[in-house]
Design a protein around this motif. Structure first.
Motif, mmCIF file in Angstrom:
data_model
loop_
_atom_site.group_PDB
_atom_site.id
_atom_site.type_symbol
_atom_site.label_atom_id
_atom_site.label_comp_id
_atom_site.label_asym_id
_atom_site.label_seq_id
_atom_site.Cartn_x
_atom_site.Cartn_y
_atom_site.Cartn_z
ATOM 1 N N SER A 159 0.862 -1.352 -0.048
ATOM 2 C CA SER A 159 0.075 -0.278 -0.148
ATOM 3 C C SER A 159 0.775 1.333 -0.122
ATOM 4 C CB SER A 159 -0.786 -0.063 1.210
ATOM 5 O OG SER A 159 -1.918 -0.906 1.197
ATOM 6 N N VAL A 160 2.068 1.166 0.022
ATOM 7 C CA VAL A 160 3.143 2.293 -0.029
ATOM 8 C C VAL A 160 3.934 2.223 -1.077
ATOM 9 C CG1 VAL A 160 5.096 3.448 1.438
ATOM 10 C CG2 VAL A 160 2.826 2.784 2.418
ATOM 11 N N ALA A 161 4.325 3.515 -1.723
ATOM 12 C CA ALA A 161 5.362 3.697 -2.695
ATOM 13 C C ALA A 161 6.351 4.710 -2.395
ATOM 14 C CB ALA A 161 4.652 4.052 -4.224
ATOM 15 N N LYS A 162 7.495 4.381 -2.061
ATOM 16 C CA LYS A 162 8.609 5.271 -1.412
ATOM 17 C C LYS A 162 8.969 6.369 -2.685
ATOM 18 C CE LYS A 162 11.466 4.653 1.798
ATOM 19 N NZ LYS A 162 12.609 3.672 2.327
ATOM 20 N N THR A 163 9.107 7.420 -2.455
ATOM 21 C CA THR A 163 9.795 8.287 -3.381
ATOM 22 C C THR A 163 11.195 9.043 -2.815
ATOM 23 O OG1 THR A 163 8.190 10.254 -2.468
ATOM 24 C CG2 THR A 163 7.451 8.891 -4.170
ATOM 25 N N ALA A 164 11.790 9.803 -3.945
ATOM 26 C CA ALA A 164 13.039 10.227 -3.786
ATOM 27 C C ALA A 164 13.091 11.491 -2.790
ATOM 28 C CB ALA A 164 13.537 10.778 -4.922
ATOM 29 N N LEU A 165 14.426 11.523 -2.101
ATOM 30 C CA LEU A 165 14.268 12.612 -0.916
ATOM 31 C C LEU A 165 15.884 13.070 -1.022
ATOM 32 C CD1 LEU A 165 12.894 13.857 1.229
ATOM 33 C CD2 LEU A 165 14.061 12.500 2.863
ATOM 34 N N ALA A 166 16.112 14.423 -0.564
ATOM 35 C CA ALA A 166 17.236 14.947 -0.568
ATOM 36 C C ALA A 166 17.630 15.946 0.588
ATOM 37 C CB ALA A 166 17.723 15.520 -1.835
ATOM 38 N N GLY A 167 18.579 16.349 0.698
ATOM 39 C CA GLY A 167 18.852 17.253 1.655
ATOM 40 C C GLY A 167 19.097 18.757 1.229
ATOM 41 N N GLY A 168 18.827 19.951 1.898
ATOM 42 C CA GLY A 168 19.050 21.060 1.411
ATOM 43 C C GLY A 168 19.259 22.190 2.361
ATOM 44 N N GLN A 169 19.436 23.440 1.747
ATOM 45 C CA GLN A 169 20.200 24.396 2.672
ATOM 46 C C GLN A 169 19.483 25.676 2.020
ATOM 47 O OE1 GLN A 169 24.115 25.109 3.902
ATOM 48 N NE2 GLN A 169 23.368 25.739 5.894
ATOM 49 N N TRP A 170 18.960 26.554 2.985
ATOM 50 C CA TRP A 170 18.398 27.915 2.427
ATOM 51 C C TRP A 170 19.547 28.832 2.336
ATOM 52 C CZ3 TRP A 170 13.805 28.891 0.110
ATOM 53 C CH2 TRP A 170 12.818 27.860 0.058
ATOM 54 N N ARG A 171 19.743 29.417 1.313
ATOM 55 C CA ARG A 171 20.773 30.313 1.212
ATOM 56 C C ARG A 171 20.269 31.967 0.844
ATOM 57 N NH1 ARG A 171 25.345 27.218 -0.308
ATOM 58 N NH2 ARG A 171 25.443 25.541 1.325
ATOM 59 N N ARG A 172 20.855 33.057 1.416
ATOM 60 C CA ARG A 172 20.438 34.323 1.199
ATOM 61 C C ARG A 172 20.801 34.774 -0.270
ATOM 62 N NH1 ARG A 172 23.140 37.210 4.908
ATOM 63 N NH2 ARG A 172 21.326 37.163 6.439
ATOM 64 N N THR A 173 20.045 34.899 -1.028
ATOM 65 C CA THR A 173 20.477 35.350 -2.472
ATOM 66 C C THR A 173 21.206 36.762 -2.528
ATOM 67 O OG1 THR A 173 18.078 36.414 -2.958
ATOM 68 C CG2 THR A 173 18.758 34.014 -3.480
ATOM 69 N N ALA A 174 21.632 37.144 -3.804
ATOM 70 C CA ALA A 174 22.188 38.407 -3.910
ATOM 71 C C ALA A 174 21.193 39.391 -3.914
ATOM 72 C CB ALA A 174 23.104 38.381 -5.286
ATOM 73 N N ALA A 175 21.558 40.729 -3.748
ATOM 74 C CA ALA A 175 20.721 41.784 -3.833
ATOM 75 C C ALA A 175 20.229 42.006 -5.004
ATOM 76 C CB ALA A 175 21.526 43.109 -3.375
ATOM 77 N N GLY A 176 18.966 42.332 -5.035
ATOM 78 C CA GLY A 176 18.115 42.646 -6.663
ATOM 79 C C GLY A 176 17.483 41.117 -7.006
ATOM 80 N N ALA A 177 17.758 39.803 -6.319
ATOM 81 C CA ALA A 177 17.183 38.723 -6.823
ATOM 82 C C ALA A 177 15.664 38.946 -6.680
ATOM 83 C CB ALA A 177 17.878 37.544 -6.306
ATOM 84 N N LYS A 178 14.934 37.962 -7.296
ATOM 85 C CA LYS A 178 13.336 37.894 -7.332
ATOM 86 C C LYS A 178 13.038 37.308 -5.946
ATOM 87 C CE LYS A 178 12.784 33.450 -9.869
ATOM 88 N NZ LYS A 178 11.913 33.082 -10.875
ATOM 89 N N SER A 179 13.780 36.709 -5.337
ATOM 90 C CA SER A 179 13.408 35.923 -4.017
ATOM 91 C C SER A 179 14.584 36.121 -3.086
ATOM 92 C CB SER A 179 13.111 34.331 -4.003
ATOM 93 O OG SER A 179 12.088 34.130 -4.934
ATOM 94 N N PRO A 180 14.483 36.373 -1.630
ATOM 95 C CA PRO A 180 15.549 36.665 -0.775
ATOM 96 C C PRO A 180 16.143 35.471 -0.438
ATOM 97 C CG PRO A 180 13.241 36.864 0.346
ATOM 98 C CD PRO A 180 13.016 36.591 -1.188
ATOM 99 N N TYR A 181 15.595 34.318 -0.584
ATOM 100 C CA TYR A 181 16.345 32.936 -0.427
ATOM 101 C C TYR A 181 16.057 31.885 -1.368
ATOM 102 C CZ TYR A 181 17.270 34.685 4.550
ATOM 103 O OH TYR A 181 17.560 35.269 5.536
ATOM 104 N N GLU A 182 16.884 31.225 -1.684
ATOM 105 C CA GLU A 182 16.949 29.865 -2.463
ATOM 106 C C GLU A 182 17.009 28.791 -1.857
ATOM 107 O OE1 GLU A 182 14.914 28.585 -5.472
ATOM 108 O OE2 GLU A 182 15.397 30.580 -5.823
ATOM 109 N N LEU A 183 16.774 27.692 -1.984
ATOM 110 C CA LEU A 183 16.757 26.384 -1.592
ATOM 111 C C LEU A 183 17.699 25.692 -2.327
ATOM 112 C CD1 LEU A 183 16.242 24.307 0.719
ATOM 113 C CD2 LEU A 183 14.182 23.404 -0.571
ATOM 114 N N THR A 184 18.880 25.291 -1.870
ATOM 115 C CA THR A 184 20.039 24.484 -2.587
ATOM 116 C C THR A 184 20.141 23.078 -2.259
ATOM 117 O OG1 THR A 184 21.087 26.795 -2.661
ATOM 118 C CG2 THR A 184 22.317 24.792 -3.166
ATOM 119 N N VAL A 185 19.991 22.156 -3.121
ATOM 120 C CA VAL A 185 20.285 20.799 -2.726
ATOM 121 C C VAL A 185 21.812 20.647 -2.349
ATOM 122 C CG1 VAL A 185 20.157 18.197 -3.498
ATOM 123 C CG2 VAL A 185 18.486 20.058 -4.173
#
Length: 435
Positions: free
Chosen positions: A387-413
């Motif tokens: 009854s279960v299907a396991k899916t892929a998983l990774a680890g990530g870290q949020w990093r502050r983006t450069a000034a002017g970027a469309k989002s203040p943080y981006e999640l990096t794998v």
């Protein structure tokens, strides 16, 4: 005078032909591709959290359902015929009692043909009802242990009609440990868990976080369970300081961590790593933390960098995320991929079942599914966990983006130990190195 008790000889042939035609019609109607004179409507129940503490998990649902309804406006193509589809959306308000109520409504009153449960906390009440009443159900977005063991299910048996695809709590902990092993710490970990099914799965002494930490050589300072409404973590913080915990982990939502982190800073508690399941899944969590959000680490279920495509639209993960950002002006979120994959699995089952209106046939189709989706392979057929299907998983870290970027943080794998096929974007850095 006519004898009404004796049938006319000529009447038997037409009757035989009528019976023959009726049997042929019945048989043909069960074959995919048979053209029903007036096709029935397939009714699909969809339970999600549009309000309450888990609302961030359902933030993309209205957008996504609008896309699906447009795709299905002329029906679902099954065997060359367009079958009408009706989607019945229900908000469980992030509440277990409400989950039971809406599941009962969809099963007993609406009599849906298929149940899809996006909010993992609703998988228990919905699954119980669907199993009793013989309605096929697929759920996601909760560790598979919470789905299976909350109803005393067995790995070797599963459930009659309910299914679930996601990673496991053990996979998260293994990913976390692999992250921490890549840097130098004192291997002391302070943990705390929400008192709910996913929290119980993470805290499970046999299959959750504690045994994995112990086996990997980490010392756990367990802050215990806390209620969803908790807003005071001073006792846990005191315990973590006493244990000199360099790492904070466990399971909590973003609102809880924001409160915890503010109080930790007030009490002078400064760990080197914060890797908490559930807390940093969404960009909103980082915005709430402000500058203090830089370097928070988390599990990565899905991101635009994943090398997968939708079986419905053919879009890549990057293209799908870009469409969301263009349409809404909001940064992509991880549940985007799983909400879409839930429909990929559900519609695939209806299309491959011997009869989409036969609930057992749809159940069998789910059970035999192996599908490449936007989140990767969903494989019920080959899974060792029934009854279960396991899916892929990774680890990530949020990093502050450069000034002017469309989002203040981006999640990096930054870790792919359990999914080597996922591309890396960097490595884990200590909070003291980023401040």
């Amino acid at each position: 005078m006519t004898d009404l008790t004796t049938p006319k000889p000529s009447s038997t042939a037409p009757r035989r032909q009528f019976l023959k035609n009726s049997l042929a019609l019945t048989a043909a109607s069960s074959v995919p591709g048979f053209a029903f004179a007036q096709p029935k409507t397939l009714r699909i129940g969809y339970i999600t959290a549009l309000s309450g503490p888990r609302a961030p998990f359902g933030v993309a649902d209205q957008w996504h359902l609008a896309k699906l309804r447009e795709r299905l406006k002329n029906g679902l193509d099954i065997g060359g015929q367009k079958i009408p589809v009706e989607i019945l959306l229900r908000d469980n308000q992030s509440d277990p009692n409400r989950s039971t109520q809406v599941a009962s409504e969809l099963v007993l009153r609406e009599k849906v043909d298929l149940m899809l449960v996006q909010d993992g906390d609703a998988s228990t009440p919905a699954g119980q009802l669907c199993d009793v009443h013989g309605i096929p159900m697929v759920s996601t977005m909760s560790p598979w242990q919470a789905f299976l063991f909350a109803r005393n299910g067995k790995v070797s048996k599963g459930f009659p009609f309910s299914f679930h695809f996601f990673w496991g709590a053990d996979d998260v902990v293994k990913t976390f440990v692999s992250l921490w092993d890549s840097v130098k710490t004192n291997r002391a970990v302070g943990t705390l868990y929400i008192d709910n099914p996913p929290g119980a799965a993470f805290a499970d002494p046999l299959m959750g976080m504690p045994p994995v930490l112990s086996k990997a050589g980490y010392r756990e300072s367990n802050g215990g369970f806390f209620k969803v409404a908790t807003d005071d973590f001073s006792n846990q913080i005191t315990g973590f300081k006493k244990a000199d915990a360099h790492i904070v982990s466990g399971f909590m939502y973003e609102s809880h961590f924001a409160t915890f982190w503010k109080q930790a800073q007030q009490q002078g508690f400064k760990p080197e790593i914060c890797t908490v399941a559930g807390a940093f899944l969404f960009p909103s969590a980082l915005k709430a933390l402000g500058a203090a959000g830089n370097g928070m680490s988390t599990e990565v279920w899905w991101s635009p960098s994943f090398p997968y495509k939708s079986s419905l639209s053919g879009q890549s993960a990057a293209e799908f995320a870009a469409e969301w950002e263009k349409d809404t002006g909001n940064q992509w979120t991880q549940p985007l991929g799983y909400a879409h994959a839930l429909w990929e699995v559900g519609l695939h089952a209806l299309k491959t079942a011997s009869n989409p209106f036969d609930r057992k046939a749809v159940r069998d189709a789910i059970q035999n599914t192996t599908l490449e989706t936007l989140v990767g392979r969903v494989d019920f057929k080959g899974s060792p966990i029934k009854s279960v299907a396991k899916t892929a998983l990774a680890g990530g870290q949020w990093r502050r983006t450069a000034a002017g970027a469309k989002s203040p943080y981006e999640l990096t794998v930054v870790n792919n130990a359990l999914a080597p096929g996922l591309p890396l974007g960097g490595r884990l850095e200590l909070l003291s190195q980023l401040s």
